[in-house]
Design an enzyme around this catalytic site. Sequence first.
Site, PDB file in Angstrom:
ATOM      1  N   ARG A   3      17.148  23.897  31.110  1.00  0.00           N
ATOM      2  CA  ARG A   3      16.774  22.487  30.993  1.00  0.00           C
ATOM      3  C   ARG A   3      16.992  21.728  32.311  1.00  0.00           C
ATOM      4  O   ARG A   3      16.183  20.895  32.703  1.00  0.00           O
ATOM      5  CB  ARG A   3      17.619  21.849  29.871  1.00  0.00           C
ATOM      6  CG  ARG A   3      17.132  20.523  29.412  1.00  0.00           C
ATOM      7  CD  ARG A   3      15.906  20.677  28.558  1.00  0.00           C
ATOM      8  NE  ARG A   3      15.340  19.393  28.211  1.00  0.00           N
ATOM      9  CZ  ARG A   3      14.198  19.239  27.575  1.00  0.00           C
ATOM     10  NH1 ARG A   3      13.504  20.291  27.192  1.00  0.00           N
ATOM     11  NH2 ARG A   3      13.721  18.049  27.305  1.00  0.00           N
ATOM     12  N   HIS A  48       6.280   2.488  21.152  1.00  0.00           N
ATOM     13  CA  HIS A  48       6.728   3.094  19.888  1.00  0.00           C
ATOM     14  C   HIS A  48       5.930   2.467  18.746  1.00  0.00           C
ATOM     15  O   HIS A  48       5.781   1.239  18.697  1.00  0.00           O
ATOM     16  CB  HIS A  48       8.229   2.855  19.696  1.00  0.00           C
ATOM     17  CG  HIS A  48       8.746   3.505  18.463  1.00  0.00           C
ATOM     18  ND1 HIS A  48       9.009   4.867  18.396  1.00  0.00           N
ATOM     19  CD2 HIS A  48       9.000   3.011  17.226  1.00  0.00           C
ATOM     20  CE1 HIS A  48       9.408   5.160  17.167  1.00  0.00           C
ATOM     21  NE2 HIS A  48       9.418   4.060  16.445  1.00  0.00           N
TER      22      HIS A  48
HETATM   23  C1  GRF Z   1       1.496   6.796  19.900  1.00  0.00           C
HETATM   24  O1  GRF Z   1       1.539   6.498  18.541  1.00  0.00           O
HETATM   25  C2  GRF Z   1       2.688   6.205  20.584  1.00  0.00           C
HETATM   26  O2  GRF Z   1       3.098   5.005  20.037  1.00  0.00           O
HETATM   27  C3  GRF Z   1       3.736   7.255  20.375  1.00  0.00           C
HETATM   28  O3  GRF Z   1       3.049   8.481  20.485  1.00  0.00           O
HETATM   29  C4  GRF Z   1       1.676   8.288  20.140  1.00  0.00           C
HETATM   30  C5  GRF Z   1       0.838   8.798  21.267  1.00  0.00           C
HETATM   31  O4  GRF Z   1      -0.539   8.802  20.965  1.00  0.00           O
HETATM   32  N1  GRF Z   1       4.840   7.092  21.289  1.00  0.00           N
HETATM   33  P1  GRF Z   1      -1.604   9.057  22.111  1.00  0.00           P
HETATM   34  O5  GRF Z   1      -1.279  10.396  22.769  1.00  0.00           O
HETATM   35  O6  GRF Z   1      -1.529   7.928  23.085  1.00  0.00           O
HETATM   36  O7  GRF Z   1      -2.928   9.117  21.412  1.00  0.00           O
END
Ligand code: GRF
Length: 208
Positions: free
Chosen positions: A66, A110
């Site tokens: 890691r 998020h």
């Molecule tokens: C999104 O829902 C984001 O909020 C989360 O991971 C997902 C990524 O989706 N952190 P994408 O790869 O941008 O389509």
Amino acid sequence: MLRVGVLVSGGGTNLQAVLDAIDAGTVENARVEVVISNNAKAYALERARKHGVAAECVCPKDFENRAQFEKELLRRVDAYGLDLIVLAGFLVKIPAAMIEKYRNRIINIHPSLIPSFCGVGYYGLKVHEAALARGVKITGATVHFVDEGMDSGPILLQKAVEVKAGDTPEILQRRVMEEAEWKLLPQAIHMIANPQRAACVQAFGAER
Ligand code: GRF
């Protein structure tokens, strides 16, 4: 010009929203210098290439341990002289050394209204499954700065999204993306790239 690096693991729809917003001029004074993924198959890398943006992969399984992976990840990020690191669906815990070096210069999106449905184990569809299981009527998305905790850094932006009768996790995920994530992430980058104007909007309610 704010030099932005986007870290991804999957489809990259949020990355696409950022690239499109920069092209459209709704995000000003920012440029995506590189997209880095931990997963060589991430479609986000393809989106970057199609857009003429450098696309790199740093995969944990290519390293003995890691620590070596984390060192290489930081080396690649450093190589681009970035002002801002955007986590857009990056499913790797950010190394402590990177958080320290880029404090207040890493943001994450998020898919819930933090502090609901966030922290360890809340990623992807699991977030929306949990929201539906709890029966909330409003969910949404959050852009926050990244600190040592999981989804615990200072909140920059949030946007609410309605939960509707009959929603499945997939339907809700899509609505949260369309109504919140794809707007919020470009908006956050624009704010960071244009701090004086962001302050002006806060003070007067309109950009001038
Ligand atoms: C999104 O829902 C984001 O909020 C989360 O991971 C997902 C990524 O989706 N952190 P994408 O790869 O941008 O389509």
